[in-house]
Design an enzyme around this catalytic site. Sequence first.
Site, mmCIF file in Angstrom:
data_model
loop_
_atom_site.group_PDB
_atom_site.id
_atom_site.type_symbol
_atom_site.label_atom_id
_atom_site.label_comp_id
_atom_site.label_asym_id
_atom_site.label_seq_id
_atom_site.Cartn_x
_atom_site.Cartn_y
_atom_site.Cartn_z
ATOM 1 N N PRO A 205 36.048 10.159 -24.950
ATOM 2 C CA PRO A 205 35.273 10.699 -26.007
ATOM 3 C C PRO A 205 34.807 9.780 -26.011
ATOM 4 O O PRO A 205 33.409 10.298 -26.722
ATOM 5 C CB PRO A 205 36.734 8.731 -27.001
ATOM 6 N N PRO B 136 -0.468 -3.334 6.589
ATOM 7 C CA PRO B 136 -1.325 -4.673 7.696
ATOM 8 C C PRO B 136 -1.060 -6.015 8.380
ATOM 9 O O PRO B 136 -1.849 -5.918 9.246
ATOM 10 C CB PRO B 136 -1.329 -5.568 5.866
ATOM 11 N N ASP C 194 -2.115 1.548 18.016
ATOM 12 C CA ASP C 194 -4.407 0.818 17.705
ATOM 13 C C ASP C 194 -4.196 -0.987 17.673
ATOM 14 O O ASP C 194 -2.905 -1.529 17.627
ATOM 15 C CB ASP C 194 -4.117 0.971 15.835
ATOM 16 N N LYS D 62 -7.679 0.925 25.055
ATOM 17 C CA LYS D 62 -8.207 1.189 25.898
ATOM 18 C C LYS D 62 -7.939 2.187 27.007
ATOM 19 O O LYS D 62 -8.795 2.813 27.939
ATOM 20 C CB LYS D 62 -7.313 0.160 27.206
ATOM 21 N N GLY E 45 -2.719 1.168 12.374
ATOM 22 C CA GLY E 45 -2.688 -0.060 11.345
ATOM 23 C C GLY E 45 -3.200 0.610 9.925
ATOM 24 O O GLY E 45 -3.859 1.564 9.351
ATOM 25 N N GLY E 46 -2.298 -0.283 9.078
ATOM 26 C CA GLY E 46 -2.294 0.328 7.416
ATOM 27 C C GLY E 46 -1.577 1.307 7.340
ATOM 28 O O GLY E 46 -0.260 2.355 7.958
ATOM 29 N N ASP E 47 -2.886 2.677 6.080
ATOM 30 C CA ASP E 47 -2.181 4.141 6.637
ATOM 31 C C ASP E 47 -3.179 4.705 7.182
ATOM 32 O O ASP E 47 -4.179 5.135 7.223
ATOM 33 C CB ASP E 47 -2.253 4.559 5.050
ATOM 34 N N MET F 67 -13.787 -3.737 6.790
ATOM 35 C CA MET F 67 -14.737 -3.296 7.822
ATOM 36 C C MET F 67 -16.074 -3.424 7.591
ATOM 37 O O MET F 67 -16.886 -3.122 8.359
ATOM 38 C CB MET F 67 -14.205 -1.801 8.635
#
Length: 410
Positions: free
Chosen positions: A46, A177, A200, A222, A253-255, A337
């Site tokens: 109900p 990060p 990286d 390298k 790293g990061g996006d 950076m």
Amino acid sequence: MAEHPAYPVGLRLTGRRTVVLGGGQVAQRRLPALIAAGADIHLVSPEATPSVEAMADAGEITWHRRPYAEGDLATAWYALIATSDTEANTRASAEAEAHRVWCVRSDDADAATAWTPATGTSEGVMVAVLTTEARGRDPRRTAAIRDAVVEGLRDGTLVAPHHRTRVPGVALVGGGPGDPDLITVRGRRLLAEADVVIADRLGPRDLLAELPPHVEVIDAAKIPYGRFMAQEAINNALVEHAKQGKSVVRLKGGDPYVFGRGMEELHALAEAGIPCTVVPGISSSISVPGAAGIPVTHRGVAHEFTVVSGHVAPDDERSLVDWPALAKLTGTLVVLMGVDKIGRIAETLVAHGKSPDTPVALVQEGTTAAQRRVDATLATVAETVAAQEVRPPAVIVIGEVVAVGPRGTA
């Protein structure tokens, strides 16, 4: 009679009549899975919670707005009894038994003919956990086991070998990060399944130690051919390993698309006909300030934030940043950076109208055990960086938000 454990089975309910009695919280939790299974769902109740009512309004279920009545389960394949009326539940359970309808009861599992397992899915695999004990079942334990297995499959800590041929290709994975716990679930799973990882130096290095011995790890820093040929060499390495039929992860790293040159690698792979998956990552531009107690936006302080690259100075002809325009903004400026260029950046911003007293924070090695925060102003940041020996990688935050939070928040 000796009691036996339940027999596990997967019900294929697509198009088959499934009856749910009760429209409360239990139904709200169980209905989405039944809808996903394609069941022909008839809700008898109900009343219903707003979420359940929304499912009916969307046409995902058929809602009969009345209490249970004899005959509701006669043609059902499966039933979920979850009303607050114990007497009605008992009558419905008896009807299900008479018509040989598998029936789950939320109020009395021992009186049911079926139990609902704790379930979860990961990449085409469904995990369902049931206790083997007929009595004294602990649903919290089964849910915890389910969660542990699903999480292990998702993050790659529980790896099951693929017996069918995998499609070779490349995954551009944003590693976040620096803290290994901040990589996405999908990124970690793909990393665990990789044959080759090209990493990286700013990627989450701790994750590389978890890889099986057969995985080839290549340090992108390298790769030969010199500084200015490095990206081309990385592109070539991605293509060459993928053409050998290997599953390759490019760990960044990061996006991948936030100053990560991910699109350049995607273009190189597309030209070579190599399939590529892009897995977004948590950008350091937001996460590192947050880890240091700095919100990039805050009500009444900053309504916008701008992320720029500081790898070339404002007076460098290669710079694409409109520094005079940035000096006029009232929000937050995040510079990546830019440690070695921060002196000239600060001078340029002040020269075009930014107050010399504007707060500045530099967060070095953000989200890692080595994280540290150094505060200054636009007027003092150059000498502070030199005196404090701030080194990359560091995220620079310029704006009033620097002074908003408690300094040094972890």
